[in-house]
Design a protein around this motif. Structure first.
Motif, PDB file in Angstrom:
ATOM      1  N   ASP A   1       0.790  -1.040   0.026  1.00  0.00           N
ATOM      2  CA  ASP A   1      -0.119   0.070  -0.199  1.00  0.00           C
ATOM      3  C   ASP A   1       0.905   1.293   0.112  1.00  0.00           C
ATOM      4  O   ASP A   1       0.565   2.317  -0.795  1.00  0.00           O
TER       5      ASP A   1
ATOM      6  N   ASN B   1      -6.189   8.807   6.914  1.00  0.00           N
ATOM      7  CA  ASN B   1      -5.394   8.749   5.333  1.00  0.00           C
ATOM      8  C   ASN B   1      -6.511   9.651   4.660  1.00  0.00           C
ATOM      9  O   ASN B   1      -6.545   9.427   3.204  1.00  0.00           O
ATOM     10  N   ARG B   2      -7.517  10.525   4.980  1.00  0.00           N
ATOM     11  CA  ARG B   2      -8.433  11.074   4.168  1.00  0.00           C
ATOM     12  C   ARG B   2      -7.778  12.054   3.271  1.00  0.00           C
ATOM     13  O   ARG B   2      -8.336  12.040   1.749  1.00  0.00           O
TER      14      ARG B   2
ATOM     15  N   ALA C   1      -6.525  10.002   0.233  1.00  0.00           N
ATOM     16  CA  ALA C   1      -7.574   9.255  -0.675  1.00  0.00           C
ATOM     17  C   ALA C   1      -7.892  10.322  -1.360  1.00  0.00           C
ATOM     18  O   ALA C   1      -8.257  10.015  -2.703  1.00  0.00           O
TER      19      ALA C   1
ATOM     20  N   THR D   1      -6.366   4.368  -2.079  1.00  0.00           N
ATOM     21  CA  THR D   1      -6.812   3.700  -0.652  1.00  0.00           C
ATOM     22  C   THR D   1      -6.077   2.643  -0.386  1.00  0.00           C
ATOM     23  O   THR D   1      -5.727   1.829  -1.315  1.00  0.00           O
TER      24      THR D   1
END
Length: 303
Positions: A214, A275-276, A279, A285
């Motif tokens: 990720d 982590n908004r 994103a 994501t």
């Protein structure tokens, strides 16, 4: 695209080098191999074995003119930063500054900088977002945060684009279980050796664990997105140390009783990163849950 990956023989950046090579980019790895392993570097990538402050790095920039620098080379041991702060600062601060000078002098378009959740210090609220006050608890946290200011200034003064990625607790294949290795790699090493895992404190302390693939996809997205932004890269989910060991035991088919020791001084009790922003800005994501990432990590052992 010509991409220079510093620290590309190390845990995280070697995975990034593989992804970039597969995507058809022309990749050069800069690594002094003090901790990295040249066998991790994809054969299609070129290796320059040198320190960040070596004159050879300037020669590389002049001859090759990388379009993007993906900067992961760093001194990452917190205890080393406390015992040898000059060494820590020389690598993390002066080394980054040297790279920025080369970027300016040779027309590099962008730098992607691997920063750390360590810059935040003790969380005042959860989840920690990018507006959270920065108050690192160690010299390591200071030396990871200071380059962020230099990068922002170089962008403002000279037009260098950047994306700063502040990583949560990264884990996955190739992580070193020695020294300041992540708790997952340490636990796996203990289980493989039939030794008793040690948990400092109650084990109810929580962390935000993110699988290395990720992290790789966030860096790939940052090649063309996240311009002039500082972004957390995390799962936005907390897992306790006790839960973590339980999952590893279940996946590996082992049953162990950990040894509990007093909490280490300065240890943060709970940490989770929002982590908004990543994103939204990177169209990214995390794909892996902790359980899925642990399965992949276990499957890789022996490869």
């Amino acid at each position: 695209m010509r991409i220079l990956i510093t620290g590309g023989a190390g845990f995280i950046a070697s995975h990034i080098a593989e992804r970039f090579v597969r995507a058809g980019h022309e990749v050069t790895v800069l690594d002094n191999l003090s901790h990295g392993d040249a066998r991790r570097i994809p054969p299609q990538a070129r290796l320059l074995q040198a320190d960040l402050l070596s004159p050879q790095v300037g020669d590389l920039f002049k001859a090759w003119k990388p379009e993007v620098v993906c900067h992961h080379a760093a001194q990452i041991d917190v205890s080393t930063s406390l015992k040898q702060p000059l060494t820590d600062a020389a690598t993390n601060i002066l080394g980054t500054l040297a790279l920025l000078l080369h970027c300016r002098n040779h027309g590099t378009r962008k730098i992607i900088y691997a920063s750390s959740a360590a810059v935040y210090g003790t969380p005042l609220y959860l989840p920690v977002d990018e507006n959270h006050p920065v108050k690192p608890l160690s010299f390591y946290g200071i030396s990871k945060h200071s380059p962020e200011h230099y990068i922002e200034a170089y962008s403002s003064l000279y037009g260098l684009d950047y994306t700063i990625l502040r990583y949560a607790n990264v884990y996955g294949p190739r992580q070193d279980p020695t020294g300041e290795g992540g708790v997952i790699s340490i636990f796996l090493n203990k289980l493989a050796r039939g030794e008793t895992p040690v948990i400092y404190g109650s084990g109810n302390q929580t962390r935000d664990f993110i699988y290395v693939q990720d992290i790789v996809s966030a860096n790939a997205a940052a090649l063309t997105a996240g311009s002039r932004q500082t972004l957390n890269v995390s799962c936005n989910r907390s897992t306790s140390v006790n839960e973590l060991l339980h999952m590893l035991c279940r996946l590996s088919g082992r049953t162990v009783t950990p040894e509990y020791k007093p909490a280490q001084p300065g240890d943060i009790v709970h940490s989770v990163l929002s982590n908004r922003a990543a994103a939204a800005s990177l169209n990214w994501t995390p794909r892996y849950s902790v359980l899925e990432g642990l399965k992949d990590t276990l499957a890789s052992i022996g490869d």
